[in-house]
Scaffold this active site. Sequence first.
Site, PDB file in Angstrom:
ATOM      1  N   ASP A  42      12.443  -1.948   4.131  1.00  0.00           N
ATOM      2  CA  ASP A  42      11.344  -2.149   3.496  1.00  0.00           C
ATOM      3  C   ASP A  42      10.538  -1.339   2.950  1.00  0.00           C
ATOM      4  O   ASP A  42      11.197  -0.063   2.804  1.00  0.00           O
ATOM      5  CB  ASP A  42      10.177  -2.387   5.046  1.00  0.00           C
ATOM      6  CG  ASP A  42      10.051  -3.629   5.224  1.00  0.00           C
ATOM      7  OD1 ASP A  42      10.245  -4.634   4.288  1.00  0.00           O
ATOM      8  OD2 ASP A  42       9.169  -3.929   6.292  1.00  0.00           O
ATOM      9  N   LYS A  64       8.612  -3.611  -2.113  1.00  0.00           N
ATOM     10  CA  LYS A  64       8.048  -3.919  -3.604  1.00  0.00           C
ATOM     11  C   LYS A  64       8.572  -2.795  -4.483  1.00  0.00           C
ATOM     12  O   LYS A  64       7.963  -2.530  -5.626  1.00  0.00           O
ATOM     13  CB  LYS A  64       6.490  -3.901  -3.616  1.00  0.00           C
ATOM     14  CG  LYS A  64       5.907  -5.075  -2.796  1.00  0.00           C
ATOM     15  CD  LYS A  64       4.454  -4.953  -3.071  1.00  0.00           C
ATOM     16  CE  LYS A  64       3.710  -5.973  -2.003  1.00  0.00           C
ATOM     17  NZ  LYS A  64       3.324  -5.443  -0.861  1.00  0.00           N
ATOM     18  N   MET A 181      -4.330  -0.771   6.608  1.00  0.00           N
ATOM     19  CA  MET A 181      -4.345  -1.914   5.423  1.00  0.00           C
ATOM     20  C   MET A 181      -6.042  -1.919   5.391  1.00  0.00           C
ATOM     21  O   MET A 181      -6.181  -2.831   4.905  1.00  0.00           O
ATOM     22  CB  MET A 181      -3.626  -3.056   5.902  1.00  0.00           C
ATOM     23  CG  MET A 181      -2.253  -2.864   5.814  1.00  0.00           C
ATOM     24  SD  MET A 181      -1.343  -4.375   6.402  1.00  0.00           S
ATOM     25  CE  MET A 181      -1.500  -4.193   8.074  1.00  0.00           C
TER      26      MET A 181
HETATM   27  N1  SAH Z   1       4.854  -0.792  10.816  1.00  0.00           N
HETATM   28  C1  SAH Z   1       3.760   0.153  10.159  1.00  0.00           C
HETATM   29  C2  SAH Z   1       2.463  -0.266   9.686  1.00  0.00           C
HETATM   30  C3  SAH Z   1       2.923  -1.340   8.566  1.00  0.00           C
HETATM   31  S1  SAH Z   1       1.377  -1.864   7.524  1.00  0.00           S
HETATM   32  C4  SAH Z   1       3.455   1.481  11.271  1.00  0.00           C
HETATM   33  O1  SAH Z   1       3.780   1.256  12.219  1.00  0.00           O
HETATM   34  O2  SAH Z   1       3.027   2.607  10.734  1.00  0.00           O
HETATM   35  C5  SAH Z   1       1.232  -0.928   6.152  1.00  0.00           C
HETATM   36  C6  SAH Z   1       0.008   0.338   6.536  1.00  0.00           C
HETATM   37  O3  SAH Z   1       0.423   1.079   7.600  1.00  0.00           O
HETATM   38  C7  SAH Z   1      -0.559   0.807   5.366  1.00  0.00           C
HETATM   39  O4  SAH Z   1      -1.443  -0.025   4.464  1.00  0.00           O
HETATM   40  C8  SAH Z   1      -1.328   1.831   5.923  1.00  0.00           C
HETATM   41  O5  SAH Z   1      -2.254   1.472   6.586  1.00  0.00           O
HETATM   42  C9  SAH Z   1      -0.263   2.262   7.218  1.00  0.00           C
HETATM   43  N2  SAH Z   1       0.553   3.454   6.652  1.00  0.00           N
HETATM   44  C10 SAH Z   1       2.005   3.403   6.596  1.00  0.00           C
HETATM   45  N3  SAH Z   1       2.653   4.426   6.518  1.00  0.00           N
HETATM   46  C11 SAH Z   1       1.504   5.148   6.271  1.00  0.00           C
HETATM   47  C12 SAH Z   1       1.431   6.662   5.966  1.00  0.00           C
HETATM   48  N4  SAH Z   1       2.733   7.505   5.824  1.00  0.00           N
HETATM   49  N5  SAH Z   1       0.247   7.196   5.900  1.00  0.00           N
HETATM   50  C13 SAH Z   1      -0.798   6.673   6.349  1.00  0.00           C
HETATM   51  N6  SAH Z   1      -0.691   5.388   6.370  1.00  0.00           N
HETATM   52  C14 SAH Z   1       0.247   4.556   6.513  1.00  0.00           C
END
Ligand code: SAH
Length: 264
Positions: A42, A64, A181
């Site tokens: 992903d 993406k 998000m």
């Molecule tokens: N499964 C992921 C979340 C996926 S949704 C998890 O558990 O973290 C994608 C969102 O996750 C992004 O828009 C952001 O809000 C958050 N996100 C993912 N990686 C991040 C990071 N390294 N730092 C801050 N926010 C992050």
Amino acid sequence: MSTSSRSAMGKVTLVGAGPGDPELLTLKAVKAIASATVLLVDDLVNEAVLCHAQPDARIVYVGKRGGCASTPQAFIEKLMVSEALHGEQVVRLKGGDPFVFGRGGEEVEALQAAGIEVQVVNGITSGLAAMGSLNVPLTHREHAHGVVFVTGHAKPGDAGTDWVALAHTARQAKLTLVIYMGVSGAAAIQNALLQGLPGDTPVAIVQNASLPTQRHATATLATLHSTLQTEQLGSPSVIVVGNVLRGLQAAMDPQQTSLQQLHR
Ligand code: SAH
């Protein structure tokens, strides 16, 4: 399905790749990656974790990357099923934890419906990593009795989160809000939350949590959106709202929004 036919079949492991820092992988995730014959990767998964994969493993990027549109979810699910039916050991690598806004639930349902063996390996979700990096807890006996992980981005056609109701609940029940998000909808989220939470409620925005590029800003609920704009914080970020952040705010100049490049 008989045990013998199942053993000839592959299986799918949904693996949480963590927030970005490859050292935040679990040992179980490393083992799963190392035993995969096919990896479906992903967006937001740090490619560095692929160093654990076998050299001849097939790696398919389904995010993406490269400016392409992301692969439709239905296609990914079909691909996992067909690879497993062909006997492959499939690892589906997802950022953070597969079951926190990762559509892992939908994938488990699709795999189970197709009779495919599926396992889940948890990862460190970005909301946890973000707060850990700031030395701020998500719960605190004085300030927060619980925590809500909530998305700022509903699926098309869905009314999404009732932010006003959530704000009232967060205030009454002393809850920390961790918004995933939420950057693009921050102005609307801020306005709705202000109907139930005080304007001086502390906020932190953490971008690229756990990576060398991590940046964060502190603000209040009243200044959330303007802070995002002035500090040019974008995705991926988590927005955290709640009184657990009071200590962090106090440790910084209260007159100024602070933006820090964290030296890790
Ligand atoms: N499964 C992921 C979340 C996926 S949704 C998890 O558990 O973290 C994608 C969102 O996750 C992004 O828009 C952001 O809000 C958050 N996100 C993912 N990686 C991040 C990071 N390294 N730092 C801050 N926010 C992050």
